[in-house]
Design an enzyme around this catalytic site. Structure first.
Site, PDB file in Angstrom:
ATOM      1  N   ARG A  42       0.845  -1.192   0.000  1.00 53.91           N
ATOM      2  CA  ARG A  42       0.000   0.000   0.000  1.00 53.91           C
ATOM      3  C   ARG A  42       0.877   1.237   0.000  1.00 53.91           C
ATOM      4  O   ARG A  42       1.913   1.261   0.660  1.00 53.91           O
ATOM      5  CB  ARG A  42      -0.910   0.039   1.237  1.00 53.91           C
ATOM      6  N   GLY A  43       0.473   2.261  -0.731  1.00 49.56           N
ATOM      7  CA  GLY A  43       1.195   3.516  -0.770  1.00 49.56           C
ATOM      8  C   GLY A  43       0.226   4.668  -0.887  1.00 49.56           C
ATOM      9  O   GLY A  43      -0.990   4.482  -0.976  1.00 49.56           O
ATOM     10  N   GLY A  44       0.782   5.876  -0.903  1.00 48.42           N
ATOM     11  CA  GLY A  44      -0.063   7.045  -1.019  1.00 48.42           C
ATOM     12  C   GLY A  44      -0.728   7.180  -2.367  1.00 48.42           C
ATOM     13  O   GLY A  44      -1.757   7.852  -2.500  1.00 48.42           O
ATOM     14  N   LYS A  59      -2.469  -3.055  -9.865  1.00 51.94           N
ATOM     15  CA  LYS A  59      -2.286  -1.754  -9.219  1.00 51.94           C
ATOM     16  C   LYS A  59      -3.592  -0.986  -9.316  1.00 51.94           C
ATOM     17  O   LYS A  59      -4.058  -0.674 -10.418  1.00 51.94           O
ATOM     18  CB  LYS A  59      -1.164  -0.954  -9.874  1.00 51.94           C
ATOM     19  N   ARG A  77      10.582   9.399 -15.526  1.00 48.52           N
ATOM     20  CA  ARG A  77      10.624  10.503 -14.565  1.00 48.52           C
ATOM     21  C   ARG A  77      10.621  10.079 -13.101  1.00 48.52           C
ATOM     22  O   ARG A  77      10.578  10.946 -12.231  1.00 48.52           O
ATOM     23  CB  ARG A  77       9.480  11.499 -14.801  1.00 48.52           C
ATOM     24  N   ASN A  81      11.301   1.206  -8.101  1.00 46.31           N
ATOM     25  CA  ASN A  81      10.653   1.020  -9.400  1.00 46.31           C
ATOM     26  C   ASN A  81      11.434   0.101 -10.325  1.00 46.31           C
ATOM     27  O   ASN A  81      11.098  -0.017 -11.509  1.00 46.31           O
ATOM     28  CB  ASN A  81      10.428   2.376 -10.080  1.00 46.31           C
ATOM     29  N   ASP A 104       6.260   0.966 -13.291  1.00 46.95           N
ATOM     30  CA  ASP A 104       5.560   2.190 -12.914  1.00 46.95           C
ATOM     31  C   ASP A 104       5.823   3.353 -13.869  1.00 46.95           C
ATOM     32  O   ASP A 104       6.545   4.295 -13.544  1.00 46.95           O
ATOM     33  CB  ASP A 104       5.880   2.599 -11.480  1.00 46.95           C
TER      34      ASP A 104
END
Length: 304
Positions: free
Chosen positions: A24-26, A45, A137, A143, A156
């Site tokens: 889980r992430g922001g 995702k 970027r 990643n 990602d």
């Protein structure tokens, strides 16, 4: 009495079953799932936000297009499908991997040979992306994933920018400071040099166990970040100066001084990993008589 945790609501995605949380992430939640039609394990995702406006829809379509363009590359995570849940959360169904290099680094740094191999393969993926007008970027160890066959995979493209749909208004929000070049602190159109810096900084972290300048537990101001770029990038014990010099070139403060991703790939592939002389080698060379010569020991150099 223990505090009850809120129940996790698992999304319903057509064609998938047995969803369980991987991370889980922001920005998103990653699930492990089964693709029912062929019984394959996949990663899903699901973005935490919903597609409520035209800008959100454009950003999701940009991500899907960038990921779709790149997923055929052997060192990019394979994208199987995209969609939107019933409650408007966008999702992407992807290849399931065995972990990331960020997790790998918690155990120990990589060897120079391993790091060069990862860098060569990911630089090739970036070179193809840049030729297609796609920027990533946000190159960082988290990643870079590890396939079930042990190969590095770039993941990602959710922060990617297609050349024809660049939005300078989101330039600052998409970067990870420890792996970002100085130009990302200023508004403006990003270039492929951002990815070259990010990959070079990531490879340095793989060798040293930490980013080149920024401490992982620090959240400095923009002014403090700019001052950090004036600090020299130190050597890494046990890593040849030629390798570190190449990474320094990739992290040059001037974007125009950095090599292209394709050139970085070639330089990494050509790099001969000479082992820095250790104390034993220094003492042995001091005992060589005048006019004599020292027999190089096995393993004095690592072939390129």
């Amino acid at each position: 009495m223990s505090e009850r945790r809120p129940q996790v609501v698992v999304p319903t995605i057509p064609g998938l079953s047995n969803l369980s949380v991987l991370a889980r992430g922001g920005y998103a939640t990653i699930y492990r799932a089964i693709q029912d039609s062929i019984g394959r394990e996949v990663a899903v995702k699901v973005e935490n936000r919903t597609l409520e406006g035209e800008r959100d829809q454009r950003r999701f379509l940009r991500e899907a297009r960038a990921a779709g363009q790149m997923s055929a590359h052997p060192y990019v995570v394979d994208l199987h499908d995209v969609g939107v849940t019933a409650d408007q959360h966008p999702y992407m169904i992807m290849e399931l991997c065995d972990g990331s290099y960020a997790e790998r680094l918690r155990a120990a740094p990589l060897t120079p040979s391993e790091t060069r191999d990862v860098g060569t393969k990911i630089a090739d993926a970036l070179a193809v992306a840049h030729d297609s007008g796609v920027l990533h970027r946000d190159i960082k160890p988290a990643n870079l994933l590890i396939s079930r066959f042990g190969e590095p995979l770039l993941a990602d493209f959710g922060l990617a920018v297609l050349a024809e749909t660049r939005e300078t208004s989101i330039t600052l929000e998409v970067h990870t400071p420890a792996y970002s070049p100085p130009e990302t602190l200023r508004y403006g159109s990003p270039t492929s040099a951002v990815d070259v810096y990010g990959l070079s900084a990531t490879l340095y972290a793989m060798l040293s166990g930490r980013p080149p300048r920024l401490q992982p537990d620090r959240s400095p101001s923009v002014l403090a970040l700019l001052e950090l770029f004036e600090e020299p990038i130190p050597e890494v014990p046990g890593v040849s100066a030629s390798f570190i010099d190449l990474l320094r070139l990739g992290m040059a403060n001037d974007p125009l001084a950095r090599p292209s991703a394709g050139r970085l790939r070639d330089l990494l592939a050509e790099l001969v990993l000479e082992r820095p002389p250790g104390p034993e080698a220094v003492r042995a060379s001091a005992r060589v008589p005048t006019g004599g010569y020292a027999q190089p020991s096995a393993g004095a150099t690592e072939a390129g």
